[in-house]
Design a protein around this motif. Structure first.
Motif, PDB file in Angstrom:
ATOM      1  N   GLU A 251      13.605 -34.678 121.940  1.00 29.13           N
ATOM      2  CA  GLU A 251      13.572 -33.266 121.537  1.00 29.13           C
ATOM      3  C   GLU A 251      13.665 -33.120 120.027  1.00 29.13           C
ATOM      4  O   GLU A 251      13.977 -34.058 119.308  1.00 29.13           O
ATOM      5  N   THR A 252      13.460 -31.890 119.596  1.00 30.81           N
ATOM      6  CA  THR A 252      13.679 -31.465 118.218  1.00 30.81           C
ATOM      7  C   THR A 252      14.455 -30.159 118.278  1.00 30.81           C
ATOM      8  O   THR A 252      14.171 -29.312 119.120  1.00 30.81           O
ATOM      9  N   PHE A 253      15.470 -30.021 117.421  1.00 32.63           N
ATOM     10  CA  PHE A 253      16.174 -28.748 117.316  1.00 32.63           C
ATOM     11  C   PHE A 253      16.446 -28.439 115.852  1.00 32.63           C
ATOM     12  O   PHE A 253      16.394 -29.328 115.005  1.00 32.63           O
ATOM     13  N   GLU A 254      16.678 -27.169 115.573  1.00 34.87           N
ATOM     14  CA  GLU A 254      16.935 -26.733 114.199  1.00 34.87           C
ATOM     15  C   GLU A 254      18.428 -26.585 113.960  1.00 34.87           C
ATOM     16  O   GLU A 254      19.157 -26.080 114.812  1.00 34.87           O
ATOM     17  N   LEU A 255      18.858 -27.043 112.792  1.00 35.31           N
ATOM     18  CA  LEU A 255      20.242 -26.875 112.381  1.00 35.31           C
ATOM     19  C   LEU A 255      20.385 -25.546 111.643  1.00 35.31           C
ATOM     20  O   LEU A 255      19.635 -25.286 110.700  1.00 35.31           O
ATOM     21  N   PRO A 256      21.326 -24.708 112.072  1.00 37.86           N
ATOM     22  CA  PRO A 256      21.538 -23.460 111.340  1.00 37.86           C
ATOM     23  C   PRO A 256      22.134 -23.763 109.972  1.00 37.86           C
ATOM     24  O   PRO A 256      22.460 -24.903 109.677  1.00 37.86           O
ATOM     25  N   VAL A 257      22.285 -22.786 109.171  1.00 31.85           N
ATOM     26  CA  VAL A 257      22.876 -22.872 107.824  1.00 31.85           C
ATOM     27  C   VAL A 257      21.928 -23.563 106.854  1.00 31.85           C
ATOM     28  O   VAL A 257      21.564 -22.988 105.840  1.00 31.85           O
ATOM     29  N   ILE A 258      21.494 -24.802 107.153  1.00 30.54           N
ATOM     30  CA  ILE A 258      20.614 -25.504 106.211  1.00 30.54           C
ATOM     31  C   ILE A 258      19.144 -25.457 106.636  1.00 30.54           C
ATOM     32  O   ILE A 258      18.286 -25.946 105.923  1.00 30.54           O
ATOM     33  N   LYS A 259      18.873 -24.862 107.802  1.00 32.85           N
ATOM     34  CA  LYS A 259      17.502 -24.618 108.281  1.00 32.85           C
ATOM     35  C   LYS A 259      16.613 -25.854 108.227  1.00 32.85           C
ATOM     36  O   LYS A 259      15.501 -25.831 107.698  1.00 32.85           O
ATOM     37  N   THR A 260      17.108 -26.962 108.765  1.00 27.44           N
ATOM     38  CA  THR A 260      16.317 -28.181 108.866  1.00 27.44           C
ATOM     39  C   THR A 260      16.301 -28.620 110.325  1.00 27.44           C
ATOM     40  O   THR A 260      17.066 -28.116 111.140  1.00 27.44           O
ATOM     41  N   THR A 261      15.441 -29.564 110.625  1.00 29.20           N
ATOM     42  CA  THR A 261      15.312 -29.985 112.016  1.00 29.20           C
ATOM     43  C   THR A 261      15.855 -31.396 112.235  1.00 29.20           C
ATOM     44  O   THR A 261      15.979 -32.187 111.296  1.00 29.20           O
ATOM     45  N   VAL A 262      16.141 -31.661 113.491  1.00 31.89           N
ATOM     46  CA  VAL A 262      16.570 -32.983 113.948  1.00 31.89           C
ATOM     47  C   VAL A 262      15.644 -33.375 115.094  1.00 31.89           C
ATOM     48  O   VAL A 262      15.456 -32.601 116.032  1.00 31.89           O
TER      49      VAL A 262
END
Length: 88
Positions: free
Chosen positions: A33-44
């Motif tokens: 999967e891919t998800f977005e990290l809040p606050v820094i608006k980047t993906t994992v």
């Protein structure tokens, strides 16, 4: 979406996360999967495995351990945890 199910990440650490879903996840299930990290608006982007599950009333919680994670995603997690002061 985590493991094909709508989910909310409850806790994130460098080795994996806890996720709440409406539907149960199976222990041993591999997830890519891919998800977005809040606050820094980047993906994992990662490949992981469900290592345990918990039922709490109407909540279904799964513990996912990262098996493969690219270096940029790992750095994004560290940056996020540092930003929210969950790590030094």
């Amino acid at each position: 979406m985590i493991g094909g199910k709508a989910g909310k990440i409850l806790k994130l650490v460098q080795t994996g996360f806890l996720v709440e879903t409406a539907q149960p996840m199976l222990v041993g299930k591999m997830i890519k999967e891919t998800f977005e990290l809040p606050v820094i608006k980047t993906t994992v982007t990662f490949t992981g495995v469900v290592v345990s599950t918990y039922d709490q009333a109407s909540k279904k919680i799964a513990e996912v351990t990262f098996k493969e994670i690219d270096p940029k995603s790992k750095k994004n997690i560290i940056d996020f945890l540092t930003k929210i002061r969950q790590t030094s």
